[in-house]
Design an enzyme around this catalytic site. Sequence first.
Site, mmCIF file in Angstrom:
data_model
loop_
_atom_site.group_PDB
_atom_site.id
_atom_site.type_symbol
_atom_site.label_atom_id
_atom_site.label_comp_id
_atom_site.label_asym_id
_atom_site.label_seq_id
_atom_site.Cartn_x
_atom_site.Cartn_y
_atom_site.Cartn_z
ATOM 1 N N CYS A 38 -2.751 -2.240 -2.694
ATOM 2 C CA CYS A 38 -1.481 -1.327 -2.180
ATOM 3 C C CYS A 38 -0.266 -1.958 -2.567
ATOM 4 O O CYS A 38 0.034 -3.028 -2.622
ATOM 5 C CB CYS A 38 -1.748 -0.691 -0.951
ATOM 6 S SG CYS A 38 -1.164 -1.982 0.229
ATOM 7 N N CYS A 40 2.280 -2.237 -0.594
ATOM 8 C CA CYS A 40 2.634 -2.894 0.712
ATOM 9 C C CYS A 40 2.229 -4.359 0.393
ATOM 10 O O CYS A 40 2.906 -5.396 0.666
ATOM 11 C CB CYS A 40 2.087 -2.560 1.752
ATOM 12 S SG CYS A 40 2.549 -0.877 2.379
#
Length: 79
Positions: A38, A40
């Site tokens: 992801c 993040c």
Amino acid sequence: MKPLNDDLSDVGAKELLTPEDKVMAHSGITLVVINSVCGCAEGMVRPAIRRIMADESIKKPGSVVTVFVGQDLDATTRL
């Protein structure tokens, strides 16, 4: 996924690949990094861990371990 794992293993994080891998095999502090594909992890987590491990002025944990969510399912569950 190897390049994403290498981001952390290159700075000393031990990859937990199976449920049998030792997580807390020492006394002291263990930093656990939950790695993923992801944004993040790419934009914040892996760069932050690399910076921490490279900065000589920061006290390091006794060990750093990482699991890759979605790839190392059994190790992630055990952790």
